[in-house]
Design a protein around this motif. Structure first.
Motif, PDB file in Angstrom:
ATOM      1  N   ASN A 125       7.662   7.195  -8.900  1.00 35.69           N
ATOM      2  CA  ASN A 125       6.753   8.329  -9.127  1.00 35.69           C
ATOM      3  C   ASN A 125       5.296   7.872  -9.158  1.00 35.69           C
ATOM      4  N   ILE A 126       5.035   6.761  -9.834  1.00 32.12           N
ATOM      5  CA  ILE A 126       3.664   6.240  -9.912  1.00 32.12           C
ATOM      6  C   ILE A 126       3.177   5.825  -8.527  1.00 32.12           C
ATOM      7  N   TYR A 127       3.986   5.072  -7.805  1.00 33.48           N
ATOM      8  CA  TYR A 127       3.570   4.592  -6.483  1.00 33.48           C
ATOM      9  C   TYR A 127       3.390   5.734  -5.492  1.00 33.48           C
ATOM     10  N   ARG A 128       4.279   6.690  -5.504  1.00 25.72           N
ATOM     11  CA  ARG A 128       4.136   7.825  -4.583  1.00 25.72           C
ATOM     12  C   ARG A 128       2.888   8.628  -4.902  1.00 25.72           C
ATOM     13  N   ALA A 129       2.643   8.860  -6.196  1.00 22.54           N
ATOM     14  CA  ALA A 129       1.452   9.611  -6.592  1.00 22.54           C
ATOM     15  C   ALA A 129       0.176   8.870  -6.186  1.00 22.54           C
ATOM     16  N   ALA A 130       0.239   7.538  -6.190  1.00 19.96           N
ATOM     17  CA  ALA A 130      -0.920   6.730  -5.786  1.00 19.96           C
ATOM     18  C   ALA A 130      -1.015   6.590  -4.269  1.00 19.96           C
ATOM     19  N   GLY A 131      -0.015   7.127  -3.542  1.00 19.38           N
ATOM     20  CA  GLY A 131      -0.069   7.141  -2.088  1.00 19.38           C
ATOM     21  C   GLY A 131       0.615   5.983  -1.385  1.00 19.38           C
ATOM     22  N   PHE A 132       1.522   5.281  -2.063  1.00 20.04           N
ATOM     23  CA  PHE A 132       2.207   4.135  -1.464  1.00 20.04           C
ATOM     24  C   PHE A 132       3.669   4.468  -1.211  1.00 20.04           C
ATOM     25  N   GLU A 133       4.032   4.562   0.042  1.00 17.63           N
ATOM     26  CA  GLU A 133       5.397   4.925   0.414  1.00 17.63           C
ATOM     27  C   GLU A 133       6.366   3.746   0.401  1.00 17.63           C
TER      28      GLU A 133
END
Length: 188
Positions: A125-133
């Motif tokens: 969730n943190i990585y996706r929200a920060a834009g990292f797929e």
């Protein structure tokens, strides 16, 4: 399966910025720090107890031992805490109320300990929200190992820090980037 993305310093700062905007910002920032500055797996972070990181007086330990039931491969290992992680843990302690050394260090929204699965989801969730797929719960760990390798730490020490029984496993974690190659040829 593709390896987790290794993060640059700019990407790390972006993730930390996002953590600080979340509802449980101190908890999530501290979890992120533990992943990056101690190189722990999501399962290991979820299994941490108050007593692992804090002594009887409430001071942050310099090192602690993960029990075999807290690690992958059921092997105990010593985890070292650097100054940056220690400062973050001190901030976390101010908001963390439990003094019981057996309590889970990180509590989920429902009040109980995280499972390995819910900890993994938190990272996603943190990585996706920060834009990292391509980042995952293993990205902090891979970045920890890669950064130390690029600073000249031997693969044997890295294997010990990571809890790997084989240096070949550790070597698979180390990413090579253009900056490292440029710095390497400048050594001549």
């Amino acid at each position: 399966m593709a390896q987790a993305q290794t993060l640059t310093e700019v990407q790390l700062r972006r993730c930390l910025k996002w953590c600080k905007m979340r509802r449980h910002s101190t908890r999530d920032t501290t979890i992120f720090y533990v992943s990056y500055y101690a190189g722990l797996r999501a399962k290991e972070i979820a299994a941490l107890t108050v007593g692992n990181l804090f002594d009887d007086t409430g001071a942050v330990r310099e090192q602690f031992v993960l029990d075999s039931n807290q690690t992958k491969g059921a092997k105990t290992r010593t985890v070292w805490i650097n100054a940056k992680l220690r400062r973050q843990l001190e901030q976390y302690r101010k908001k963390f109320l439990s003094k019981n050394p057996n309590d889970a260090l990180f509590q989920s929204q429902k009040g109980g300990a995280f499972s390995a699965n819910t900890m993994t989801q938190l990272f996603l969730n943190i990585y996706r929200a920060a834009g990292f797929e391509n980042a995952s719960s293993h990205s902090g760990r891979r970045t920890f190992i890669t950064e130390l390798a690029s600073k000249g730490v031997s693969v044997r020490v890295l294997a010990e820090l990571a809890g790997h029984s084989s240096i070949q496993t550790t070597q698979r974690y180390i990413d090579v980037n253009p900056q490292q190659m440029s710095a390497a040829v400048e050594l001549l």
